[in-house]
Design an enzyme around this catalytic site. Structure first.
Site, short mmCIF file in Angstrom:
data_model
loop_
_atom_site.label_atom_id
_atom_site.label_comp_id
_atom_site.label_asym_id
_atom_site.label_seq_id
_atom_site.Cartn_x
_atom_site.Cartn_y
_atom_site.Cartn_z
N ARG A 62 -7.92 -2.77 -24.27
CA ARG A 62 -8.21 -1.42 -23.81
C ARG A 62 -9.69 -1.36 -23.43
O ARG A 62 -10.55 -1.86 -24.16
CB ARG A 62 -7.92 -0.39 -24.91
CG ARG A 62 -8.36 1.03 -24.59
CD ARG A 62 -8.07 1.98 -25.76
NE ARG A 62 -8.75 3.26 -25.61
CZ ARG A 62 -8.27 4.29 -24.93
NH1 ARG A 62 -7.10 4.21 -24.34
NH2 ARG A 62 -8.97 5.42 -24.84
N HIS A 110 -13.91 10.69 -35.66
CA HIS A 110 -15.21 11.34 -35.53
C HIS A 110 -15.10 12.47 -34.51
O HIS A 110 -14.13 12.56 -33.76
CB HIS A 110 -16.27 10.34 -35.05
CG HIS A 110 -15.99 9.80 -33.68
ND1 HIS A 110 -15.00 8.86 -33.43
CD2 HIS A 110 -16.56 10.06 -32.46
CE1 HIS A 110 -14.97 8.57 -32.14
NE2 HIS A 110 -15.90 9.30 -31.52
N ASP A 168 -17.61 14.21 -31.33
CA ASP A 168 -18.76 13.84 -30.51
C ASP A 168 -19.86 14.88 -30.67
O ASP A 168 -19.61 16.07 -30.54
CB ASP A 168 -18.36 13.75 -29.04
CG ASP A 168 -17.37 12.62 -28.79
OD1 ASP A 168 -17.32 11.69 -29.60
OD2 ASP A 168 -16.64 12.68 -27.78
N HIS A 209 -11.26 12.73 -33.15
CA HIS A 209 -10.44 11.74 -32.45
C HIS A 209 -10.78 10.34 -32.93
O HIS A 209 -11.80 10.12 -33.60
CB HIS A 209 -10.62 11.86 -30.93
CG HIS A 209 -12.05 11.78 -30.48
ND1 HIS A 209 -12.95 12.81 -30.65
CD2 HIS A 209 -12.74 10.78 -29.87
CE1 HIS A 209 -14.13 12.46 -30.16
NE2 HIS A 209 -14.03 11.23 -29.69
#
Length: 332
Positions: free
Chosen positions: A272, A205, A207, A262
């Site tokens: 993570r 996607h 941002d 990204h």
């Protein structure tokens, strides 16, 4: 211990269908911006034009704010699922897992999505988690105050580099008391390895906001889409910040700055944790190329309000070309 709820059969299918099988390569040359260097403004502009993404060092965010918030976030995500679910489902703010948005996107992720006006967010947290919620609220407030200041400094340096007046043309939108900024904490637990590629934690996607400020722990997973059609794996660095150009900044610069696509692939061996500040304008703000940047050029985009674009984004899938609906079609 896996902290996510078990996906339904349909979600299992969706997760399997979104394993990361596309070629990816290690990115040795992430644009690196050292804010202490005299040429940092020039380097900032170049990074936003060439990639739309860069790593930032010698920043102004105190280390203790970063470590304290990470500690509080990990405390929250280590709670039993039944406890965490009391802070959800996201509406749109609150705790969520597996599902991303409301249009069928799923990932190997659990998260907290908060406004940057944190008092309202924490009312339901306080009733559930007591003192733990207050510690978390204070950690978020300290962190966001410093990160927002840094984001505004970056935007003002970019305005200087583009010779835009006033130099707060971008940053004033984040500083506005009606700024529609959000804060997201993502947790990607480790998973059992299986054939078919790496598991997608958060799908591809861009941002939608003006600027995104990302900090993660020392676990790999972030990838950006390169012009040559490869996914580029970004080496983790828990002491630095990573900055993304958002769709709105791409429009305001008439495409000169690039909003980079990204994604995150989950790590099979360790968890993570990422914390992302999304700097957005007020809902009523009109988004269009700045006249001082046009120099006789035609606008590539139709003017829209942030509310209109945000609504369109929420009605889309992650991988959709969200700006495509707002691009001007050249006359044939």
């Amino acid at each position: 211990m896996v902290l996510l709820s078990k996906p339904t059969a349909a979600q299992h299918f969706s997760l399997a269908a979104t394993t990361a099988t596309t070629n990816s390569i290690l990115f040795p040359d992430v644009p690196l911006i050292d804010l202490s260097k005299p040429d940092s403004i020039t380097q900032l502009v170049k990074a936003c034009e060439d990639v739309g993404f860069f790593k930032l060092i010698n920043h102004s965010v105190p280390t203790q704010f970063i470590t304290q918030l990470e500690s509080e976030a990990l405390n929250f995500f280590s709670l039993p699922l039944s406890a965490k679910q009391k802070a959800g489902p996201p509406d749109p703010f609150g705790y969520g897992n597996n599902k991303i948005g409301r249009n069928g996107d799923v990932g190997w992720v659990e998260y907290l999505l908060l406004t940057t006006h944190t008092e309202s967010d924490y009312q339901k947290f306080a009733s559930i988690f007591g003192e733990a919620a207050e510690k978390f609220r204070c950690a978020v407030n300290d962190y966001l105050s410093a990160v927002k200041k840094m984001a505004c400094e970056i935007l003002e340096m970019l305005a200087d580099g583009l010779k835009i007046q006033p130099r707060n043309a971008f940053s004033k939108l984040l500083m506005d008391e009606e700024s529609d900024s959000v804060f997201r904490v993502n947790h990607y637990p480790p998973f059992e390895e299986s054939s078919g590629g790496n598991l997608i934690g958060f799908g591809a996607h861009t941002d939608p906001q003006i600027i995104s400020v990302l900090r993660s722990n020392n676990t790999s997973g972030l990838q950006i889409w390169a012009k040559d059609g490869n996914w580029i794996s970004v080496p983790p660095d828990q002491n630095s910040f990573f900055i993304n150009v958002g769709d709105s900044l791409q429009v305001m610069t008439n495409g000169r700055f690039k909003s980079v696509k990204h994604r995150v692939v989950a790590n099979s061996s360790k968890s993570r944790l990422s914390m992302i500040y999304f700097g957005g304008p007020p809902l009523s703000e009109k988004i269009a190329p700045l006249p001082s940047l046009m120099r006789g050029e035609d606008s590539l985009y139709k003017e829209f309000t942030w509310f209109e674009y945000k609504k369109s984004v929420y009605n889309s899938r992650l991988a959709d070309n969200r700006l495509g609906l707002f691009e001007k079609i050249a006359a044939s």
